[in-house]
Design an enzyme around this catalytic site. Structure first.
Site: not given
Ligand code: 26Q
Length: 799
Positions: A342, A530-531, A536, A638, A642
């Site tokens: 991702h 978004k986050r 971003k 995503t 929406k």
């Molecule tokens: C990893 C290690 C330790 C702590 C946290 C994490 C961690 C947690 C969540 C790393 C990444 C995430 C989330 C990533 C994320 O949301 N990525 C998004 O995924 C979407 C679905 O595919 C995409 O549409 C977005 O572009 C992408 O940023």
């Protein structure tokens, strides 16, 4: 389906009886005395009761079939009540039942807390996928962690983000059903715990099938130590319990930046080991006491590398608990797992210190070492150079590289949008792509039209259904293409615009209630939700708003489109600069909204605690969707889909799924600006943001507002930090890595073009309409059919 008045009456009456029953049983009250929360609880139980036998039957039907299992550390489900009522065709009757009892369904709906077991895109994608799997009758089960506290609740205090625990189920949560009989033991070298699952029912639209999201919680494996207790060492006895409870206490609030915390990998191993044990136990129950055919019946999708530890864990289960020989076990493991990437930000790739592994699970670490040795000898025999092998092997530089492990240990690797997959294949994962090109594929993300159109925008849904003469679009979104020609029907466009106005008014009311700010529903609603992350580029949006503010101050009489800029974003609690950007936006809110002249032409709002429920109000009310990441850095996005589904136009860079949105709607119906990804390598060589700062009219004034006293961060040093990040490089980072000043002029210009387009009321409505009618390809039903057909090789089964 036509129902007789007779049967509608009876479903409604039945719901009333059940609600009263569950109020008596759960609250020991007459229904007239029940609180709104108790009514929510009772109605929710009514829904669970209604689907209970179908749920059991679905599990039985799937148990002998080839199945897929979606492993994810995050499921951002949101609320369940209305979604389930709509899916099960109970919404109207429930509404009538509640109002006959003297209440309002809308008020009861507000009692439900979001299940916020995810950070953002990745977690919400998992939830949309489950919805599609259930709707398509596919044998797919979600596996994750039942965090006691989900993503933190955000408050804004003096403009600063403050985090509070999300106590989503402390008062009771009727959608989760404990399955004590299914508990399994999890072993760490320093601790043994039980994992007990609770199941969340996943209903599909217009089907009796009910799929399952299985979430694990940790419980002490030893009985409470009464010896310690009786010897007055109560604290020691309780401390052991805390180590167990820590495992499922809280969701890590980081997205995109990786943090190597022991507790995080403990969580990952916890749910992955429990889930694999669960699958193996069920496999043996239905296929006899053999695992030789495991990969014929099971596919496990890894949602990023967070569950990648499943690869050595399955090896352990097969070789050590079931005495399978290594080579056979490896073949089965490789044919079981599939990995979705991702992100391309290298700082987000999980790399765990081998010391953590050796401390928590020595055994598993030995298995990873053996996998590593095997990889190295395979690569040697392919003729790869040693230094190359060093770079690609699962263990290296004192770390376990989870992505490398996931790639080697699975039969499939996929990206989440065309551009993203291209970048993976040609850059980030190019070395592996060259070795195993056929393992790679693209699966462009999608969103569920049930929650993100049918449920959150019933007004637009009714219009679409009326125009099509049926509601088939709810499960076949491509149907909307048939309505595109109506762009030239002014009566239809008027109806559409009236609906947009209704949704804008609903958002105006919501924002007045939550933020105390009154927006004008006739202004252009420009939304970025978004986050909060530098890539971003909420900061680009903020600087452009400042520029507009100064421009209004300079020439207040110039005719302009009235604009409302709306933000919603959570920042990771330790991400100082992201929190600085939130403070900045809130100071711009004060500056602009309190200015007697500017506030007549523009307003700015920061909606606090952005989550799935507020998203359901925000998406349908937008005119413009801001998708402005630095090109090449947003894997897909995503939220962009929406907005499109609800008839907003994209204002964005040529990045992630925006590329495919343009492909679907045509260049006239999206507003694309900014540098393209392919130009960045060359630009990096000479880019100096100081040039933009000094030469682009108005830019210096906007950037200087951060530090010249126009805006005030109360001495937090945040605005100076942001200012420095734009203009001064450091040893570790160049100036303006995200190319905010580089894209500023083009962004401001495309905002002007947008304003012009908005002045043509009918023309703008047409663009929005074409977005709706072209959104078919972004249904998660399409995405899931691709996973099911190309990767999982599973077929549907209706109960
Ligand atoms: C990893 C290690 C330790 C702590 C946290 C994490 C961690 C947690 C969540 C790393 C990444 C995430 C989330 C990533 C994320 O949301 N990525 C998004 O995924 C979407 C679905 O595919 C995409 O549409 C977005 O572009 C992408 O940023």
């Amino acid at each position: 389906m036509e129902k007789s008045i007779e049967s509608e009456l009876s479903q409604k009456d039945e719901i009333i009886d059940k609600i009263k029953l569950f109020i008596r049983a759960g609250s020991a009250k007459r229904s007239e005395q029940a609180t709104e929360f108790e009514k929510w609880m009772a109605l929710s139980r009514t829904v669970v009761e209604r689907m209970a036998t179908n749920w059991q039957d679905t599990r039985t039907t799937y148990s002998t079939m080839r199945q897929a299992h979606y492993f994810s550390a995050e499921f951002l489900v949101g609320r369940s009540l209305v979604n389930n009522l709509v899916n099960l065709g109970m919404f109207e009757d429930a509404k009538a039942a509640i109002s006959e009892m003297g209440g309002s369904l809308a008020e009861i709906e507000e009692q439900e807390n979001d299940a916020a077991l995810g950070n953002g895109g990745l977690g919400r994608l998992a939830a949309c996928f489950l919805d599609s799997c259930a709707t398509l009758n596919l044998p797919v089960t979600g596996y994750g962690i039942m965090y006691r506290f989900g993503l933190f609740r955000q408050e804004i205090e003096y403009g600063f983000q403050k985090e509070y625990p999300d106590t989503w189920k402390e008062k009771g949560y009727p959608w989760l059903i404990r399955r004590d009989e299914l508990r399994v033991k999890i072993h760490y070298d320093d601790l043994d715990v039980f994992a007990t699952p609770s199941d969340l029912p996943i209903t599909g639209y217009g089907t009796n099938n009910v799929n399952t999201l299985r979430l694990w919680r940790a419980e002490p494996a030893q009985e409470f130590d009464f010896n310690l207790f009786n010897s007055q060492r109560f604290d020691a006895a309780v401390i052991e319990r805390n180590r167990v409870n820590d495992i499922w206490r809280v969701l890590y609030p980081n997205d995109t930046t990786y943090e190597g915390k022991v507790l995080r990998i403990r969580q990952q191993y916890f749910f992955v080991s429990a889930s694999l044990q669960d699958i193996v136990r069920e496999h043996k129950a239905f296929h006899g006491d053999t695992l030789g055919n495991f990969a014929q019946f099971h596919s496990v999708q890894l949602n990023d590398t967070h569950p990648a530890i499943g690869i050595p864990e399955l090896m352990r289960i097969l070789t050590q608990e079931n005495n399978m020989d290594w080579d056979q076990a490896w073949l089965i493991t490789k044919n079981t797992f599939a990995y979705t990437n991702h992100t391309i930000l290298s700082e987000a790739l999980e790399k765990w210190d081998i010391g953590i592994f050796q401390y928590l699970f020595k055994d598993l670490y030995h298995i990873i070492e053996r996998i590593n040795d095997q990889f190295r000898s395979e690569m040697s025999s392919l003729g790869l150079a040693q230094d190359k092998i060093d770079m690609l092997s699962p263990i290296g530089e004192g770390k376990v590289r989870m992505a490398w492990l996931a790639i080697y240990g699975s039969y499939s690797i996929n990206g989440v949008a065309k551009l993203h997959t291209q970048i993976l294949e040609s850059h980030t994962l190019n070395a592996w792509y060259k070795i195993w090109p056929s393992k790679f594929s693209n699966k462009t993300n999608g969103v569920t039209p049930r929650r993100w159109l049918r449920t959150c925008n019933p007004e637009l849904s009714a219009l679409l259904t009326q125009l099509l003469g049926n509601d088939k679009w709810i499960t076949n979104l491509e149907e909307l293409k048939k309505l595109q020609h109506l762009e030239s029907d002014p009566a239809v466009m008027e109806k559409f615009m009236a609906i947009k106005q209704v949704k804008k008014q609903q958002l105006v009311d919501f924002i007045y209630k939550t933020e105390g700010i009154k927006l004008d529903p006739n202004s252009l609603f420009d939304i970025q939700i978004k986050r909060l992350h530098e890539y971003k580029r909420q900061l680009l949006n903020a600087l452009s708003i400042l520029d507009l503010y100064f421009d209004i101050k300079d020439s207040p009489d110039k005719p302009r489109v009235m604009r409302s800029f709306i933000f919603g974003a959570k920042a990771a609690p330790g991400y100082f600069r992201a929190k600085g950007i939130i403070k900045l936006i809130n100071e711009i809110v004060n500056l602009v909204n309190n200015d007697p002249i500017a506030s007549k032409l523009m307003k700015v709002v920061f909606v606090h605690n952005y989550n799935v429920s507020s998203a359901e109000i925000l998406f349908p009310a937008a005119d413009v969707s801001e998708q402005i990441s630095t090109a090449g850095l947003e894997a897909s996005g995503t939220g962009n889909m929406k907005f499109m589904l609800n008839g907003a136009v994209t204002h964005g860079t040529y990045d992630g799924a925006n590329v495919e949105i343009v492909e679907a709607v045509g260049w006239d119906n999206a507003f694309i600006f900014g540098e393209r990804v392919e130009n960045f390598p060359a630009i990096r060589g000479y880019y100096n943001p100081r040039w933009q700062y000094e030469n682009i009219p108005g830019l210096k004034r906007a950037v200087d507002a951060l530090v010249d006293g126009t805006l005030n961060d109360q001495g937090a040093g945040m605005f100076q930090d942001i200012f420095n990040s734009l203009l001064y490089g450091t040893i570790v980072q160049e100036a303006d890595v995200y190319y905010i000043l580089g894209d500023f002029a083009d962004y401001r210009n495309s905002r002007k073009i947008l304003d012009q387009a908005y002045l043509d009321r009918m023309g703008f409505a047409r663009k929005c309409w074409i977005n709706i009618c072209s959104s078919g390809v972004f249904s998660s039903d399409r995405t899931i059919m691709e996973y099911a057909n190309d990767l999982w090789k599973i077929t549907s089964a209706k109960i």
